[in-house]
Design a protein around this motif. Structure first.
Motif, PDB file in Angstrom:
ATOM      1  N   ILE A  93      76.782  -1.574  -5.058  1.00  0.00           N
ATOM      2  CA  ILE A  93      76.459  -2.085  -6.285  1.00  0.00           C
ATOM      3  C   ILE A  93      74.119  -1.295  -5.867  1.00  0.00           C
ATOM      4  CG2 ILE A  93      75.064  -3.840  -6.946  1.00  0.00           C
ATOM      5  CD1 ILE A  93      77.830  -5.601  -6.429  1.00  0.00           C
ATOM      6  N   PHE A  94      74.468  -1.579  -5.038  1.00  0.00           N
ATOM      7  CA  PHE A  94      72.722  -1.069  -4.182  1.00  0.00           C
ATOM      8  C   PHE A  94      72.877   0.251  -4.222  1.00  0.00           C
ATOM      9  CE2 PHE A  94      73.594  -4.826  -1.410  1.00  0.00           C
ATOM     10  CZ  PHE A  94      73.408  -5.401  -2.236  1.00  0.00           C
ATOM     11  N   VAL A  95      73.673   1.253  -3.499  1.00  0.00           N
ATOM     12  CA  VAL A  95      73.734   2.754  -2.848  1.00  0.00           C
ATOM     13  C   VAL A  95      74.015   3.525  -4.678  1.00  0.00           C
ATOM     14  CG1 VAL A  95      73.688   4.917  -2.441  1.00  0.00           C
ATOM     15  CG2 VAL A  95      73.335   2.536  -0.855  1.00  0.00           C
ATOM     16  N   ILE A  96      75.039   2.947  -5.378  1.00  0.00           N
ATOM     17  CA  ILE A  96      75.192   4.013  -6.888  1.00  0.00           C
ATOM     18  C   ILE A  96      73.808   3.705  -7.683  1.00  0.00           C
ATOM     19  CG2 ILE A  96      76.890   4.562  -7.885  1.00  0.00           C
ATOM     20  CD1 ILE A  96      79.120   4.626  -6.701  1.00  0.00           C
ATOM     21  N   SER A  97      74.054   2.356  -7.717  1.00  0.00           N
ATOM     22  CA  SER A  97      72.981   2.041  -9.182  1.00  0.00           C
ATOM     23  C   SER A  97      72.116   3.025  -8.880  1.00  0.00           C
ATOM     24  CB  SER A  97      72.204   0.346  -8.976  1.00  0.00           C
ATOM     25  OG  SER A  97      74.299   0.001  -9.544  1.00  0.00           O
ATOM     26  N   LEU A  98      71.358   2.860  -8.007  1.00  0.00           N
ATOM     27  CA  LEU A  98      69.576   3.601  -6.742  1.00  0.00           C
ATOM     28  C   LEU A  98      69.792   5.085  -7.126  1.00  0.00           C
ATOM     29  CD1 LEU A  98      68.619   1.444  -4.504  1.00  0.00           C
ATOM     30  CD2 LEU A  98      67.545   1.843  -6.317  1.00  0.00           C
ATOM     31  N   HIS A  99      71.154   5.685  -6.580  1.00  0.00           N
ATOM     32  CA  HIS A  99      70.693   7.011  -6.608  1.00  0.00           C
ATOM     33  C   HIS A  99      70.770   7.791  -7.766  1.00  0.00           C
ATOM     34  CE1 HIS A  99      75.257   7.906  -7.940  1.00  0.00           C
ATOM     35  NE2 HIS A  99      75.012   9.161  -7.389  1.00  0.00           N
ATOM     36  N   ARG A 100      71.096   7.254  -8.892  1.00  0.00           N
ATOM     37  CA  ARG A 100      70.552   8.896 -10.262  1.00  0.00           C
ATOM     38  C   ARG A 100      69.852   7.311 -10.991  1.00  0.00           C
ATOM     39  NH1 ARG A 100      72.451  11.790  -8.607  1.00  0.00           N
ATOM     40  NH2 ARG A 100      74.083  12.695  -9.185  1.00  0.00           N
ATOM     41  N   ASP A 101      68.151   8.068 -10.867  1.00  0.00           N
ATOM     42  CA  ASP A 101      67.249   7.039 -11.482  1.00  0.00           C
ATOM     43  C   ASP A 101      67.396   7.197 -12.972  1.00  0.00           C
ATOM     44  OD1 ASP A 101      64.988   5.867 -11.394  1.00  0.00           O
ATOM     45  OD2 ASP A 101      63.679   6.499  -9.727  1.00  0.00           O
ATOM     46  N   PHE A 102      66.715   6.784 -13.485  1.00  0.00           N
ATOM     47  CA  PHE A 102      66.069   6.941 -15.188  1.00  0.00           C
ATOM     48  C   PHE A 102      66.107   8.424 -15.109  1.00  0.00           C
ATOM     49  CE2 PHE A 102      64.748   2.800 -14.605  1.00  0.00           C
ATOM     50  CZ  PHE A 102      66.443   2.150 -15.818  1.00  0.00           C
ATOM     51  N   LEU A 103      65.217   9.481 -14.488  1.00  0.00           N
ATOM     52  CA  LEU A 103      64.445  10.791 -14.835  1.00  0.00           C
ATOM     53  C   LEU A 103      66.077  11.534 -13.772  1.00  0.00           C
ATOM     54  CD1 LEU A 103      61.350  10.961 -15.361  1.00  0.00           C
ATOM     55  CD2 LEU A 103      62.980  10.939 -17.471  1.00  0.00           C
ATOM     56  N   PRO A 104      66.486  12.227 -14.656  1.00  0.00           N
ATOM     57  CA  PRO A 104      67.358  13.620 -13.538  1.00  0.00           C
ATOM     58  C   PRO A 104      66.558  14.241 -12.793  1.00  0.00           C
ATOM     59  CG  PRO A 104      68.073  13.816 -15.960  1.00  0.00           C
ATOM     60  CD  PRO A 104      66.818  13.373 -16.044  1.00  0.00           C
ATOM     61  N   SER A 105      65.442  14.669 -13.118  1.00  0.00           N
ATOM     62  CA  SER A 105      64.700  15.267 -12.041  1.00  0.00           C
ATOM     63  C   SER A 105      65.137  14.190 -10.863  1.00  0.00           C
ATOM     64  CB  SER A 105      62.803  15.429 -12.196  1.00  0.00           C
ATOM     65  OG  SER A 105      62.537  14.072 -12.546  1.00  0.00           O
ATOM     66  N   ALA A 106      65.113  12.691 -10.425  1.00  0.00           N
ATOM     67  CA  ALA A 106      64.571  11.977  -9.363  1.00  0.00           C
ATOM     68  C   ALA A 106      66.056  12.243  -9.278  1.00  0.00           C
ATOM     69  CB  ALA A 106      63.618  10.655 -10.308  1.00  0.00           C
ATOM     70  N   TRP A 107      66.907  12.029  -9.309  1.00  0.00           N
ATOM     71  CA  TRP A 107      68.210  11.595  -8.832  1.00  0.00           C
ATOM     72  C   TRP A 107      68.492  12.903  -7.540  1.00  0.00           C
ATOM     73  CZ3 TRP A 107      72.497  12.979 -13.644  1.00  0.00           C
ATOM     74  CH2 TRP A 107      72.271  12.528 -14.240  1.00  0.00           C
ATOM     75  N   ARG A 108      69.084  11.974  -6.567  1.00  0.00           N
ATOM     76  CA  ARG A 108      69.605  12.304  -4.503  1.00  0.00           C
ATOM     77  C   ARG A 108      70.557  11.538  -4.688  1.00  0.00           C
ATOM     78  NH1 ARG A 108      67.259  10.954   0.034  1.00  0.00           N
ATOM     79  NH2 ARG A 108      66.518  12.240   1.283  1.00  0.00           N
ATOM     80  N   MET A 109      71.082  12.429  -3.836  1.00  0.00           N
ATOM     81  CA  MET A 109      72.708  11.360  -2.870  1.00  0.00           C
ATOM     82  C   MET A 109      71.818  10.998  -1.610  1.00  0.00           C
ATOM     83  SD  MET A 109      74.996  11.930  -5.052  1.00  0.00           S
ATOM     84  CE  MET A 109      76.309  12.099  -3.424  1.00  0.00           C
ATOM     85  N   TYR A 110      72.807  10.128  -1.360  1.00  0.00           N
ATOM     86  CA  TYR A 110      71.934   9.198   0.067  1.00  0.00           C
ATOM     87  C   TYR A 110      73.059   9.577   0.958  1.00  0.00           C
ATOM     88  CZ  TYR A 110      72.204   5.594   3.280  1.00  0.00           C
ATOM     89  OH  TYR A 110      72.272   4.851   4.407  1.00  0.00           O
ATOM     90  N   TYR A 111      73.112  10.089   2.360  1.00  0.00           N
ATOM     91  CA  TYR A 111      73.411  10.294   3.252  1.00  0.00           C
ATOM     92  C   TYR A 111      73.166   9.214   4.152  1.00  0.00           C
ATOM     93  CZ  TYR A 111      75.040  14.003   0.222  1.00  0.00           C
ATOM     94  OH  TYR A 111      75.737  14.941  -0.371  1.00  0.00           O
ATOM     95  N   PRO A 112      73.922   8.625   5.223  1.00  0.00           N
ATOM     96  CA  PRO A 112      74.197   7.478   5.880  1.00  0.00           C
ATOM     97  C   PRO A 112      73.165   8.707   7.254  1.00  0.00           C
ATOM     98  CG  PRO A 112      76.033   7.161   5.301  1.00  0.00           C
ATOM     99  CD  PRO A 112      75.980   8.428   4.685  1.00  0.00           C
ATOM    100  N   THR A 113      72.676   8.186   8.375  1.00  0.00           N
ATOM    101  CA  THR A 113      72.320   8.819   9.620  1.00  0.00           C
ATOM    102  C   THR A 113      73.113   7.621  10.687  1.00  0.00           C
ATOM    103  OG1 THR A 113      70.532   7.021  10.251  1.00  0.00           O
ATOM    104  CG2 THR A 113      70.067   9.544   9.024  1.00  0.00           C
ATOM    105  N   TRP A 114      73.606   8.643  11.561  1.00  0.00           N
ATOM    106  CA  TRP A 114      74.090   8.246  13.194  1.00  0.00           C
ATOM    107  C   TRP A 114      73.064   6.953  13.240  1.00  0.00           C
ATOM    108  CZ3 TRP A 114      71.795   6.936  17.828  1.00  0.00           C
ATOM    109  CH2 TRP A 114      70.825   8.020  17.848  1.00  0.00           C
TER     110      TRP A 114
END
Lengths: 476, 186
Positions: A396-417
């Motif tokens: 719900i949280f990460v998938i909804s956020l990682h694709r913003d309204f504009l494709p230029s703002a799209w970004r994947m999320y990777y957790p750190t250690w």
């Protein structure tokens, strides 16, 4: 009428109400078995387990301090995924707590007497889960020494919080939930602490338990007020527990983000919370039951009922998932449609299908009675539910956020250690606290279990010729 | 029984009963005999005992209602004083007025619950005169079993109908076992 009465009698004779405590144990047996856990020496497995979990908790604490001394940049969060593992873990842990309050409050109002065997442990689990949950909002602000700004207190800047913000509601909801859970749990603990006091061998132990039990004497003039307080606490905890996860869901539902902005969120979150919480109760109680030989108190009938609740709430969650698809399709909002196609077929498809498989498909095994009474299958399904509920929040949280309204703002999320080990660390904190709880406090509500024994009923007649007559009298 | 303890004032007469059912029936008889300062002690709350003892419903519920109302009022003042006077915020283009009340409700709800819970928790102990570090009943060694599996009936000496001999005989007559006189602390 007479005929139907006769058939009723035969039905009752054929299907007697199963006893809640198996093998006709006496009240003294219950005290000895439960209090004995605390009074005897800690078994070796306890020391091994707590050594492991405390080490994990210690490393988690190190990660927390590393974050506080360095800054939130040590987490993987970045625009557009500004909320990631922190909020996922927060909602995950808050949800875990809900089963404890459901068992202690809602099942008490429904007069579900089987709750007495598990309510103490489940309420303790609630407290520890809410403690773990509280860590994340506190540390995600980065500068934790400024956290007091969320409290509505006068400050030199003369700034006051926005009381119309769901985040502000959350502060009040979660802190109230924790406080009320502590009070409810402790009130139920007082008669059992009195039992511990009266059994204590040493003077120090006796004095400590005396203070903790407030000098409880078990007189009916005391029980009368106790019962009223317990009933009222159950009555106010019921809307409270429903409101807490609803308020948590408002953090998302009141935003405009596709995938968050839905009215189904409050009931869907509450059902998911209860589902995940019951899974955690089973996860903790199945081993505790075997290790401390509590099979006659926490029986297969209890496990059976809890599995049915797992099936029921899991199916509600499944309904919510499917209804979200339908609304995305029927709502004809292209952003909403994209959000749901992306959720199941985008780069994080594995998280969504893990969620769906663990939360909707696996609990369906619980339709089969033989599976509900199989240790391995019940444990497997509850572990699936634990994992699935964590994935649900991630989805719900990460998938909804990682694709913003504009494709230029799209970004994947990777957790750190740091992300990973902070979460693993809270699992360590949670299990460590639970191990300490079962070591130092009676893990089953002794006085409540005694009150559901057959001989606790003032109109009970011991079995025998006279007893059978008494049963018939009741039937007519 | 030593001579010293004989000189102490009596606190109560205690009798043990074998089961919850026996205690319930004995309580009905003590109630009908017109005693006022007495109690039954059991490891758990016995269903229907209030009726057997002639006690009404606990009044704690009304006190909790007052606590909850105080919580509601506190929340309303806590929210509306800063939002209306000290730091008026316009959120979503909405000023604070009668029509924009609903977003203030969740906090009122939470504080109502919080204050009720505190009132319930502390109310039950205040109404029970607890915490109490000692009580004459604990001078009677077998009373320790009350939190395990024993059932006791206690008639206190302050009761107008109390008499050391008569009350003992009465309790023996209604089936009490081990009827014993308990002395006060001093």
């Amino acid at each position: 009428m007479a005929e139907s009465d006769a058939s009723m009698t035969t039905f009752v004779e054929r299907m007697p109400r199963p006893p809640l405590v198996w093998n006709n144990h006496s009240m003294a047996w219950i005290s000895d078995r439960i209090a004995g856990i605390v009074e005897n020496k800690a078994p070796r497995w306890w020391w091994v387990s707590i050594a492991i979990t405390a080490s994990v908790a210690g490393f988690g604490t190190f990660c927390i301090f590393y974050l506080l001394f360095t800054g939130v940049g040590v987490w993987g969060n970045n625009i557009p995924v500004g909320w990631a593992w922190g909020i996922t873990n927060f909602v995950f842990w808050i949800g875990i707590g809900h089963a404890g309050t459901l068992i202690s409050a809602i099942l008490h109002l429904c007069r579900q007497k089987w709750r007495t065997s598990i309510n103490r442990a489940a309420e303790a689990m609630t407290l520890f889960a809410v403690m773990c949950a509280g860590i994340f909002p506190a540390i995600h602000v980065g500068r934790i020494w400024m956290i007091w700004f969320v409290a509505p207190v006068p400050n030199p800047n003369w700034i006051w919080p926005n009381f119309r913000s769901p985040l502000m509601w959350d502060v009040f909801a979660v802190s109230t939930y924790f406080t009320v859970s502590v009070l409810f749990w402790y009130l139920g603990l007082v008669p059992d602490l009195a039992t511990m006091r009266d059994r204590a061998k040493g003077n120090v132990a006796r004095a400590v338990y005396w203070v903790l039990s407030f000098g409880w004497r078990g007189g009916n003039r005391q029980w009368r007020h106790f019962d009223m307080a317990y009933l009222v606490l159950a009555g106010i905890s019921t809307p409270l527990v429903l409101s807490v996860h609803s308020t948590v869901s408002f953090d998302f539902a009141t935003s405009v983000l596709p995938g968050w902005h839905t009215t189904i969120f409050p009931p869907y979150f509450v059902a998911g919370a209860i589902f995940g919480g019951f899974a955690m109760v089973l996860t903790l109680m199945l081993p505790a039951r075997s290790l401390y030989k509590l099979h006659d108190v926490f029986t297969w009938d209890h496990i059976d009922v809890m599995c049915k609740l797992l099936l029921f709430t899991g199916s509600i969650v499944g309904y919510a998932y499917v209804m979200e698809w339908f609304v995305a399709f029927y709502g004809a909002n292209p952003f909403e449609r994209f959000a749901f196609l992306n959720r199941y077929f985008g780069p994080y498809w594995w998280a969504s299908w893990s969620m769906f498989g663990c939360n909707v498909i696996m609990p369906q095994l619980m339709w089969v009675r033989a599976f509900r009474r199989n240790w391995a299958i019940v444990y497997f399904v509850s572990m699936c539910a634990n994992a699935g509920m964590w994935f649900e929040r991630f989805v719900i949280f990460v998938i909804s956020l990682h694709r913003d309204f504009l494709p230029s703002a799209w970004r994947m999320y990777y957790p750190t250690w740091v992300d990973v080990f902070t979460f693993v660390g809270t699992i360590g904190i949670f299990v460590t606290l639970f191990l300490l709880f079962i070591r130092f406090l009676p893990m089953v509500a002794m006085s409540e279990v005694k009150s559901v024994l057959p001989e606790a009923d003032p109109h009970y007649h011991p079995p025998g010729p006279a007893g059978e007559e008494a049963v018939k009298e009741v039937q007519v | 029984m030593s001579a010293a303890s004989l000189s102490k004032p009596a606190f109560a007469v205690i009798a043990e009963f074998p089961s919850a059912g026996a205690l319930y029936e004995a309580a009905e008889k003590v109630r009908d005999a017109g005693f006022r300062f007495w109690d039954v002690h059991s490891p758990f709350e016995i269903h229907g005992m209030n009726k057997a003892m002639g006690l009404g419903k606990s009044t704690l519920g009304y006190i909790i209602f007052c606590g909850g109302f105080l919580g509601f009022t506190t929340a309303a003042l806590l929210e509306f004083i800063p939002s209306s006077y000290l730091f008026p915020l316009i959120v979503h283009g909405k000023p604070v007025n009668f029509y924009t009340n609903p977003p203030f409700f969740p906090i009122m709800f939470e504080l109502t619950i919080l204050f009720s819970a505190f009132t319930a928790f502390f109310g039950v102990f205040i109404m029970n005169r607890l915490p109490r570090m000692h009580h004459p009943l604990f001078n009677y060694e077998p009373f320790k079993r009350v939190t395990n599996d024993a059932f006791f009936l206690v008639i206190e000496s302050v009761d107008p109908k109390f008499s050391e001999i008569g009350t003992r005989e009465f309790l023996e007559g209604i089936g009490g076992k081990e009827v014993t006189l308990i002395y006060a602390n001093d």
